[in-house]
Design a protein around this motif. Structure first.
Motif, PDB file in Angstrom:
ATOM      1  N   PHE A 135      -8.549   5.439 -35.176  1.00  0.00           N
ATOM      2  CA  PHE A 135      -9.740   5.737 -35.969  1.00  0.00           C
ATOM      3  C   PHE A 135      -9.375   6.095 -37.408  1.00  0.00           C
ATOM      4  O   PHE A 135      -8.364   6.730 -37.683  1.00  0.00           O
ATOM      5  CB  PHE A 135     -10.500   6.914 -35.346  1.00  0.00           C
ATOM      6  N   SER A 136     -10.210   5.661 -38.328  1.00  0.00           N
ATOM      7  CA  SER A 136     -10.035   6.024 -39.723  1.00  0.00           C
ATOM      8  C   SER A 136     -11.401   6.045 -40.394  1.00  0.00           C
ATOM      9  O   SER A 136     -12.341   5.435 -39.904  1.00  0.00           O
ATOM     10  CB  SER A 136      -9.118   5.014 -40.398  1.00  0.00           C
ATOM     11  N   SER A 137     -11.486   6.753 -41.514  1.00  0.00           N
ATOM     12  CA  SER A 137     -12.765   6.803 -42.225  1.00  0.00           C
ATOM     13  C   SER A 137     -12.548   6.609 -43.722  1.00  0.00           C
ATOM     14  O   SER A 137     -11.434   6.358 -44.160  1.00  0.00           O
ATOM     15  CB  SER A 137     -13.469   8.132 -41.931  1.00  0.00           C
ATOM     16  N   PHE A 138     -13.607   6.755 -44.502  1.00  0.00           N
ATOM     17  CA  PHE A 138     -13.530   6.531 -45.951  1.00  0.00           C
ATOM     18  C   PHE A 138     -12.662   7.604 -46.603  1.00  0.00           C
ATOM     19  O   PHE A 138     -12.962   8.794 -46.518  1.00  0.00           O
ATOM     20  CB  PHE A 138     -14.930   6.551 -46.557  1.00  0.00           C
ATOM     21  N   ASP A 139     -11.620   7.186 -47.294  1.00  0.00           N
ATOM     22  CA  ASP A 139     -10.614   8.082 -47.853  1.00  0.00           C
ATOM     23  C   ASP A 139     -11.156   9.207 -48.718  1.00  0.00           C
ATOM     24  O   ASP A 139     -10.682  10.326 -48.650  1.00  0.00           O
ATOM     25  CB  ASP A 139      -9.629   7.274 -48.712  1.00  0.00           C
ATOM     26  N   ARG A 140     -12.110   8.876 -49.575  1.00  0.00           N
ATOM     27  CA  ARG A 140     -12.505   9.855 -50.597  1.00  0.00           C
ATOM     28  C   ARG A 140     -13.848  10.520 -50.319  1.00  0.00           C
ATOM     29  O   ARG A 140     -14.496  11.010 -51.234  1.00  0.00           O
ATOM     30  CB  ARG A 140     -12.512   9.165 -51.977  1.00  0.00           C
ATOM     31  N   ILE A 141     -14.225  10.504 -49.047  1.00  0.00           N
ATOM     32  CA  ILE A 141     -15.492  11.128 -48.672  1.00  0.00           C
ATOM     33  C   ILE A 141     -15.163  12.391 -47.862  1.00  0.00           C
ATOM     34  O   ILE A 141     -14.274  12.365 -47.015  1.00  0.00           O
ATOM     35  CB  ILE A 141     -16.331  10.120 -47.854  1.00  0.00           C
ATOM     36  N   THR A 142     -15.865  13.481 -48.147  1.00  0.00           N
ATOM     37  CA  THR A 142     -15.531  14.760 -47.507  1.00  0.00           C
ATOM     38  C   THR A 142     -16.004  14.776 -46.047  1.00  0.00           C
ATOM     39  O   THR A 142     -16.781  13.918 -45.624  1.00  0.00           O
ATOM     40  CB  THR A 142     -16.191  15.956 -48.226  1.00  0.00           C
ATOM     41  N   VAL A 143     -15.516  15.784 -45.320  1.00  0.00           N
ATOM     42  CA  VAL A 143     -15.856  15.948 -43.903  1.00  0.00           C
ATOM     43  C   VAL A 143     -17.377  15.984 -43.729  1.00  0.00           C
ATOM     44  O   VAL A 143     -17.952  15.252 -42.930  1.00  0.00           O
ATOM     45  CB  VAL A 143     -15.218  17.247 -43.362  1.00  0.00           C
ATOM     46  N   ARG A 144     -18.036  16.829 -44.512  1.00  0.00           N
ATOM     47  CA  ARG A 144     -19.484  16.978 -44.382  1.00  0.00           C
ATOM     48  C   ARG A 144     -20.204  15.673 -44.747  1.00  0.00           C
ATOM     49  O   ARG A 144     -21.090  15.214 -44.019  1.00  0.00           O
ATOM     50  CB  ARG A 144     -19.969  18.119 -45.271  1.00  0.00           C
ATOM     51  N   GLU A 145     -19.788  15.068 -45.865  1.00  0.00           N
ATOM     52  CA  GLU A 145     -20.433  13.812 -46.298  1.00  0.00           C
ATOM     53  C   GLU A 145     -20.265  12.708 -45.257  1.00  0.00           C
ATOM     54  O   GLU A 145     -21.173  11.923 -45.018  1.00  0.00           O
ATOM     55  CB  GLU A 145     -19.832  13.339 -47.630  1.00  0.00           C
ATOM     56  N   THR A 146     -19.073  12.681 -44.633  1.00  0.00           N
ATOM     57  CA  THR A 146     -18.810  11.655 -43.625  1.00  0.00           C
ATOM     58  C   THR A 146     -19.775  11.810 -42.446  1.00  0.00           C
ATOM     59  O   THR A 146     -20.366  10.833 -41.981  1.00  0.00           O
ATOM     60  CB  THR A 146     -17.358  11.743 -43.132  1.00  0.00           C
ATOM     61  N   LEU A 147     -19.946  13.058 -41.993  1.00  0.00           N
ATOM     62  CA  LEU A 147     -20.857  13.288 -40.863  1.00  0.00           C
ATOM     63  C   LEU A 147     -22.301  12.953 -41.254  1.00  0.00           C
ATOM     64  O   LEU A 147     -23.051  12.370 -40.466  1.00  0.00           O
ATOM     65  CB  LEU A 147     -20.741  14.740 -40.387  1.00  0.00           C
ATOM     66  N   GLN A 148     -22.675  13.289 -42.495  1.00  0.00           N
ATOM     67  CA  GLN A 148     -24.033  12.954 -42.959  1.00  0.00           C
ATOM     68  C   GLN A 148     -24.227  11.440 -43.017  1.00  0.00           C
ATOM     69  O   GLN A 148     -25.271  10.912 -42.642  1.00  0.00           O
ATOM     70  CB  GLN A 148     -24.279  13.563 -44.350  1.00  0.00           C
ATOM     71  N   TYR A 149     -23.171  10.744 -43.478  1.00  0.00           N
ATOM     72  CA  TYR A 149     -23.226   9.278 -43.551  1.00  0.00           C
ATOM     73  C   TYR A 149     -23.480   8.669 -42.168  1.00  0.00           C
ATOM     74  O   TYR A 149     -24.400   7.872 -41.991  1.00  0.00           O
ATOM     75  CB  TYR A 149     -21.918   8.753 -44.151  1.00  0.00           C
ATOM     76  N   TYR A 150     -22.670   9.098 -41.190  1.00  0.00           N
ATOM     77  CA  TYR A 150     -22.834   8.507 -39.857  1.00  0.00           C
ATOM     78  C   TYR A 150     -24.179   8.894 -39.242  1.00  0.00           C
ATOM     79  O   TYR A 150     -24.791   8.111 -38.529  1.00  0.00           O
ATOM     80  CB  TYR A 150     -21.659   8.886 -38.952  1.00  0.00           C
ATOM     81  N   SER A 151     -24.628  10.083 -39.539  1.00  0.00           N
ATOM     82  CA  SER A 151     -25.942  10.493 -39.047  1.00  0.00           C
ATOM     83  C   SER A 151     -27.020   9.559 -39.608  1.00  0.00           C
ATOM     84  O   SER A 151     -27.943   9.156 -38.892  1.00  0.00           O
ATOM     85  CB  SER A 151     -26.183  11.941 -39.457  1.00  0.00           C
ATOM     86  N   ARG A 152     -26.896   9.181 -40.878  1.00  0.00           N
ATOM     87  CA  ARG A 152     -27.874   8.262 -41.480  1.00  0.00           C
ATOM     88  C   ARG A 152     -27.790   6.875 -40.855  1.00  0.00           C
ATOM     89  O   ARG A 152     -28.800   6.192 -40.710  1.00  0.00           O
ATOM     90  CB  ARG A 152     -27.667   8.167 -42.986  1.00  0.00           C
ATOM     91  N   LEU A 153     -26.552   6.443 -40.520  1.00  0.00           N
ATOM     92  CA  LEU A 153     -26.423   5.135 -39.880  1.00  0.00           C
ATOM     93  C   LEU A 153     -27.210   5.091 -38.573  1.00  0.00           C
ATOM     94  O   LEU A 153     -27.737   4.053 -38.184  1.00  0.00           O
ATOM     95  CB  LEU A 153     -24.958   4.793 -39.586  1.00  0.00           C
ATOM     96  N   PHE A 154     -27.278   6.240 -37.895  1.00  0.00           N
ATOM     97  CA  PHE A 154     -28.045   6.305 -36.653  1.00  0.00           C
ATOM     98  C   PHE A 154     -29.518   6.615 -36.915  1.00  0.00           C
ATOM     99  O   PHE A 154     -30.277   6.884 -35.996  1.00  0.00           O
ATOM    100  CB  PHE A 154     -27.427   7.352 -35.700  1.00  0.00           C
ATOM    101  N   ARG A 155     -29.879   6.623 -38.201  1.00  0.00           N
ATOM    102  CA  ARG A 155     -31.268   6.844 -38.626  1.00  0.00           C
ATOM    103  C   ARG A 155     -31.799   8.179 -38.147  1.00  0.00           C
ATOM    104  O   ARG A 155     -32.953   8.315 -37.751  1.00  0.00           O
ATOM    105  CB  ARG A 155     -32.163   5.695 -38.137  1.00  0.00           C
ATOM    106  N   LEU A 156     -30.909   9.181 -38.146  1.00  0.00           N
ATOM    107  CA  LEU A 156     -31.315  10.503 -37.678  1.00  0.00           C
ATOM    108  C   LEU A 156     -31.574  11.402 -38.870  1.00  0.00           C
ATOM    109  O   LEU A 156     -30.991  11.222 -39.937  1.00  0.00           O
ATOM    110  CB  LEU A 156     -30.202  11.114 -36.817  1.00  0.00           C
ATOM    111  N   ARG A 157     -32.465  12.365 -38.686  1.00  0.00           N
ATOM    112  CA  ARG A 157     -32.780  13.276 -39.775  1.00  0.00           C
ATOM    113  C   ARG A 157     -32.398  14.716 -39.458  1.00  0.00           C
ATOM    114  O   ARG A 157     -32.274  15.540 -40.338  1.00  0.00           O
ATOM    115  CB  ARG A 157     -34.267  13.214 -40.111  1.00  0.00           C
ATOM    116  N   ASP A 158     -32.230  14.999 -38.164  1.00  0.00           N
ATOM    117  CA  ASP A 158     -32.041  16.400 -37.799  1.00  0.00           C
ATOM    118  C   ASP A 158     -30.695  16.647 -37.123  1.00  0.00           C
ATOM    119  O   ASP A 158     -30.569  17.488 -36.248  1.00  0.00           O
ATOM    120  CB  ASP A 158     -33.189  16.852 -36.881  1.00  0.00           C
TER     121      ASP A 158
END
Lengths: 320, 371
Positions: A93-116
């Motif tokens: 597994f790997s993720s976007f190099d320059r994105i922070t822990v919190r931003e990464t989780l927010q990004y994936y949450s948006r991919l799942f179209r979740l708001r909460d």
């Protein structure tokens, strides 16, 4: 297996699954089920077909033949309905190099179209609280894997797939990941795990399927597997001088010498232990230490397949 | 298509870009540096003045007047060389590419021609020059034309052939104004091509694409986010280039609706090529090499830096099959020559090309790891 499970309790059903890459038969006609709420481990050496199997179930790859259903849906036909309900930590597994822990989780949450999504809760779960503003690239391997597990949980999935979650980590980082996984187990999350670490399967899994060369060769709880496949004891002897090996061999046993110069002997009864010790005493050879124990999954695997789960000892320090 | 998913990807791309300083430099600063460097070089050439060394062996009023005439021409800054030194040796020692020598007896010969109308009276001015120097030919040409004019005037008759100039352009444009549309087209191409190749190969190699394939993001969302991101970068970079050009070189270019049209087409064409490329070249490093192999011929042969008319015939033919040529031509047609028909023609050609490669790119982009 003897116990009859109700159909509804199986979240994964694999029937006669086969996957070919050209001439290579990666997965050869395997069948198994995974119950709701259990931790299921697919244990095997590199190249056994673990990743191919898990990637077919979690819809990354398509099978050559056979039937795989996940949450009651055919994985080859219902990818779009399945994906929002599962969480995947792919191999390496790997993720976007320059994105922070919190931003990464927010990004994936948006991919799942979740708001909460409870991003803070996830961060807490994988104990990354003091790293939320750290970019991915600057995290150590263990922290990256823990973030990967948090990402796999972002959509509160019904089944979580973890493909070799601790490969390449040092023993301490591995323990930390295990702690997170034990937490998941306690919560009753259904987890499909692949690993080549026997300790990992023994510690975490309710059911272990041993896979070798694309075939499942044994399946059951770790205890059952050991019970039914290894009704012997392992005697480990540490000698001062080398001739002890010969003494044991001449008695008709099959001693194996490991790279720490320990001699391991498989014996059927406790009487044999006594016989060996007596022979050594008679020869006048002195003994440093001795250990008698029941075999573990690694030895079960060795017995069943004749091959080692991986090269070198678990600590990863390599042979001297 | 889901706007939130596209938006999420856009945010990640822009943050990554902003935090990666080398990418920032090559996308934003590098084209501006090119404009500043080339602009300054060519700016000087437009009101150029050459150094000219003159040795006056005659040392009379007439010879001084000749030197004065050369100076008044405006192209030369004249430095006098002492009559006592050996001019050839002086040129060698001081690494001068041209020393002009006015011979002794110049005034005497001039008087003989003027007063006595003696056709045999002449003066030979010697060019002591370094033929390996690139600017010497231009200098000698200017000098020849100055001397030709003097000779003609001395003949006492008006010239027979005269010349008149009619520019085909609505206004006179400078080299920098020709250059900037080319740099815009090139910068957008480079950013789109490399941006796409790097993004796709790197993320695939690292396994991020595999992870994404287990989320609800679709191929369309992903491609759309990438196109939008490249377009935003292209717009920012173009605005920056134009602002610098206006501020530093006071360029006068026509900014109209064609500019965004060509930027969009440029982005689509090269993002499309990038997507097709990453389908076939899977390793990040070889993909970068392949992108270079596409980019360099485009850069130098499609007329970004200089007009393709300066190249030999077969290279001109080659230029016409390069997509960037049509972006260059189109941008110049709209920004410099204000020729809507030419802009339309070029946009149609690059538009068809962009549509074809982009559709190919969509089909080439795969989420799965291969069969």
């Amino acid at each position: 297996m003897g116990s009859m499970m109700k159909e509804a309790e199986h979240v994964i059903e694999v029937e006669k699954l086969t996957k070919r890459y050209g001439d290579l038969l990666a997965v050869n006609d395997i069948s198994f089920n995974v119950r709701k709420g259990e931790v299921f481990a697919l244990l095997g050496p590199n190249g056994a077909g673990k990743t191919t199997t898990v990637e077919i179930i979690d819809t990354i790859r398509t099978p050559t033949s056979g039937k795989v259903s996940l949450l009651g849906m055919d994985v080859t036909k219902k990818k779009h309905d399945i994906v929002p309900r599962i969480g995947v930590l792919p191999q390496g597994f790997s993720s976007f190099d320059r994105i922070t822990v919190r931003e990464t989780l927010q990004y994936y949450s948006r991919l799942f179209r979740l708001r909460d999504t409870d991003v803070d809760g996830l961060i807490e779960l994988v104990t990354l609280k003091d790293k939320t503003q750290e970019i991915y690239k600057n995290l150590s391997g263990g922290l990256q894997q823990r973030l990967g597990i948090a990402i796999a949980l972002v959509n509160d999935p019904e089944v979580v797939f973890l493909d070799e979650p601790t490969t390449g980590l040092d023993p301490r980082a591995r323990r930390e990941v295990w702690d997170v996984l034990l937490g998941l187990k306690k919560k009753g999350t259904t987890v499909f795990l692949t690993t080549h670490y026997m300790e990992e399967a023994e510690l975490l899994a309710d059911t272990v399927a041993i896979i070798s060369k694309g075939k499942i060769i044994a399946m059951g709880s770790p205890g059952e597997l050991i019970e039914s496949n290894a009704n012997y004891l392992v005697l480990t002897l540490q000698f001062v001088d080398e001739q002890a090996f010969e003494i044991v061999r001449k008695m008709g046993f099959e001693p194996v010498q490991d790279n720490r110069k320990n001699i391991k002997v498989r014996v059927e009864h406790t009487d044999d232990v006594q016989k060996i010790l007596n022979a050594i005493k008679d020869a006048g050879t002195s003994l440093h230490s001795l250990d008698v124990r029941k075999p573990n999954l690694e030895e079960v695997f060795l017995k069943l397949t004749g091959e080692a789960l991986r090269e070198g000892p678990a600590g990863g320090r390599g042979a001297e | 298509m889901n706007p939130r998913v596209v938006g999420a990807n856009l945010v990640v791309s822009i943050k990554s870009f902003y935090r990666e300083k080398t990418a920032m430099f090559f996308t934003m600063a590098f084209p501006i540096i090119l404009i500043l460097v080339f602009g300054t070089i060519f700016m000087d050439q437009e009101n150029v003045s050459f150094h000219l060394y003159v040795q006056d062996l005659d040392h009379t009023d007439s010879s001084a007047q000749l030197v004065n005439t050369l100076e008044l021409n405006g192209k030369f800054q004249i430095t006098k060389v002492e009559p006592a030194v050996n001019a050839t040796q002086y040129a060698k020692n001081n690494k001068l590419n041209l020393v002009l020598t006015i011979p002794e007896g110049y005034e005497r010969s001039l008087m003989q021609r003027m007063m006595r109308n003696d056709p045999n009276a002449s003066a030979t001015i010697t060019y002591i020059y370094d033929p390996s120097s690139t600017s010497v030919a231009t200098k000698m040409e200017i000098l020849n034309s100055v001397f030709a004019e003097i000779n003609q005037r001395m003949s006492g008759k008006p010239p027979f052939i005269r010349s008149a100039e009619t520019s085909i352009l609505t206004k006179k444009y400078r080299f920098i104004e020709f250059f900037i549309p080319g740099i815009i087209a090139m910068a957008v191409m480079t950013a789109s091509l490399f941006g796409t190749v790097n993004l796709n190969t790197e993320l695939r190699q690292k396994g991020v694409i595999r992870k994404l394939s287990t989320t609800p993001i679709t191929r369309t969302d992903w491609i759309l986010a990438n196109i939008l991101y490249q377009f935003i970068l292209a717009v920012i970079s173009t605005i920056a280039m134009l602002l610098v050009s206006y501020a530093v070189f006071h360029i006068s270019l026509q900014i109209n609706a064609w500019l965004p049209v060509f930027i969009v087409l440029d982005v689509f064409a090269f993002v499309g090529i990038g997507m097709v490329l990453t389908r076939f070249v899977r390793e990040a490093q070889s993909a970068a090499a392949a992108a270079n192999a596409i980019m360099f011929p485009m850069m130098f042969l499609s007329g970004s830096f200089f007009p393709i008319e300066m190249m030999p015939g077969f290279l001109q033919t080659l230029a016409r099959i390069l997509p960037l040529y049509y972006v260059n031509e189109g941008l110049r047609a709209s920004m410099v020559f204000v020729d809507n028909m030419a802009a339309l023609r070029n946009s149609a050609i690059i538009g068809v090309f962009a549509a074809v490669v982009f559709i190919m790119g969509i089909f080439a982009t795969k989420w799965e790891e291969g069969k």
